[in-house]
Design an enzyme around this catalytic site. Structure first.
Site, PDB file in Angstrom:
ATOM      1  N   HIS A 140      13.939  37.122  81.644  1.00  0.00           N
ATOM      2  CA  HIS A 140      14.829  36.003  81.367  1.00  0.00           C
ATOM      3  C   HIS A 140      14.346  35.284  80.112  1.00  0.00           C
ATOM      4  CE1 HIS A 140      17.757  36.073  84.537  1.00  0.00           C
ATOM      5  NE2 HIS A 140      16.842  36.133  85.486  1.00  0.00           N
ATOM      6  N   ASP A 170      18.665  32.978  74.950  1.00  0.00           N
ATOM      7  CA  ASP A 170      20.033  33.313  75.349  1.00  0.00           C
ATOM      8  C   ASP A 170      21.049  32.893  74.299  1.00  0.00           C
ATOM      9  OD1 ASP A 170      19.146  34.404  77.675  1.00  0.00           O
ATOM     10  OD2 ASP A 170      20.006  32.902  79.008  1.00  0.00           O
TER      11      ASP A 170
END
Length: 374
Positions: A140, A170
């Protein structure tokens, strides 16, 4: 007013979930593209389950997927997979963020889509890219920042790297490079008629955020020492200082004229104006002065001054000051939630109303045409 948007007529098939891909396709939708999002039956995109909720779906999902249409399809079911492939054959852009190899096994990989749509712009967003030793690993945002060295350049007093304030990888290394490359690929296709496969690797793209560290290294300056560089805690000119009431002041007085005026306002002794070689001493001196007064005191002192120093605001304060915009237009879901609360960086005259957002169940993929004829 001209309501024709830059991407009007562009068809986007969104196979992504959570944040990087959906935010990328949101920006495309805000630019006029017709975005169709495919989700798994039942739960749909995992972000639908986040809290707080709007009925059965989440506020996060509604904000990131406004202006899109969502349909359910079981990609492991050959018949439903083939229906999605039919949509891909009509799309200008396909966005996916499965781990490498997954869409190929499903029969929806780039080669499968290119066989029925040679001009497709096929965008894959992953952590480590389509090739290399790390492609199969789960990770992540925090992992990408940690592995690329970026997380460790700032440390607290105990030498620990803090959690970042947002998901940098992200958005900055996933969403924005995806949008930029999709737009460039569409422009290239206009000129050549050829599509392409875009490999958006977030770990690789994070290096752009570390440009200064690599430039310094290449120039013979070595690698950064955690918490000791100009912008990471080593300079009194670029620090966060605590106030007497538990608030903080962010000082970024890098240029000499800002630094000298700040020193005047703080009544800093003249011997501290040249901080080189005594950085820790000057940091302590400033910390003592700022720490002796409240945040409101320093807000008034810095008002109208060119010192690049401000009180660290709460979100409520930032909204009240007009520095953070909450769009309160007419884009409301059936539950009355303003899905325009995330302003788009796209400069567009027309804001599309939300699609079918926040419903407890996804609509089944229709048998007839999803996109109107060109």
């Amino acid at each position: 007013m001209n309501t024709l948007q830059p991407l009007s007529g562009v068809r986007v098939l969104d196979l992504s979930t959570l944040l990087p891909g959906p935010l990328a396709t949101l920006l495309l939708a805000e630019s006029g593209a017709d975005v169709v999002k495919i989700e798994r039956p039942g739960q749909g995109d995992e972000m639908r389950t986040y809290r707080p909720t709007l009925g059965e779906a989440s506020a996060n999902y509604a904000v990131l997927n406004r202006g899109k249409r969502a349909y359910a399809a079981d990609l492991k079911n050959p018949a439903e997979r083939d229906r999605v492939l039919e949509l891909a054959a009509e799309a200008d852009v396909v966005v996916e963020q499965f781990r490498p190899g997954v869409v190929d096994r499903l029969g929806l990989g780039y080669e499968h889509v290119r066989a029925v749509n040679p001009g497709v712009i096929y965008c894959s967003i992953t952590g480590y890219g389509q090739h290399g030793p790390h492609v199969k690993r789960a990770a992540h945002d925090l992992n990408y920042l940690a592995e690329t060295g970026l997380l460790g350049v700032v440390v607290d007093g105990a030498g620990n790297p803090p959690l970042p304030p947002t998901v940098l990888a992200d958005i900055a290394a996933g969403t924005y490079p995806a949008v930029m490359n999709i737009l460039l690929a569409l422009r290239q296709r206009d000129a050549t008629g050829k599509g392409c496969h875009l490999d958006i690797a977030m770990t690789r793209n994070l290096q752009l955020l570390t440009y200064g560290y690599f430039a310094t290294h290449q120039g013979g300056g070595g690698w950064p020492i955690p918490g000791s560089e100009l912008l990471t805690g080593g300079s009194p000119r670029y620090q966060v200082y605590a106030t007497s009431d538990g608030r903080h002041v962010a000082v970024a007085a890098l240029e000499q004229k800002f630094w000298e005026r700040l020193a005047e306002l703080l009544q800093l002794p003249e011997q501290y104006l040249d901080e080189r070689g005594q950085e820790s001493t000057v940091i302590t001196a400033i910390a003592d002065r700022i720490g002796a007064r409240t945040a409101d005191h320093w807000r008034k002192v810095f008002e109208g001054e060119d010192v690049c120093s401000v009180v660290v605001a709460t979100f409520e304060e930032a909204v009240a000051a007009g520095l953070v915009d909450i769009d309160s237009g007419d884009r409301l879901t059936g539950e009355g939630f303003d899905v325009g609360t995330l302003p788009s960086p796209v400069d567009s005259d027309l804001r599309r109303p939300p699609g079918r957002l926040g419903y407890p169940a996804l609509d089944p993929l229709p048998d007839g045409p999803v996109w109107p004829g060109r």
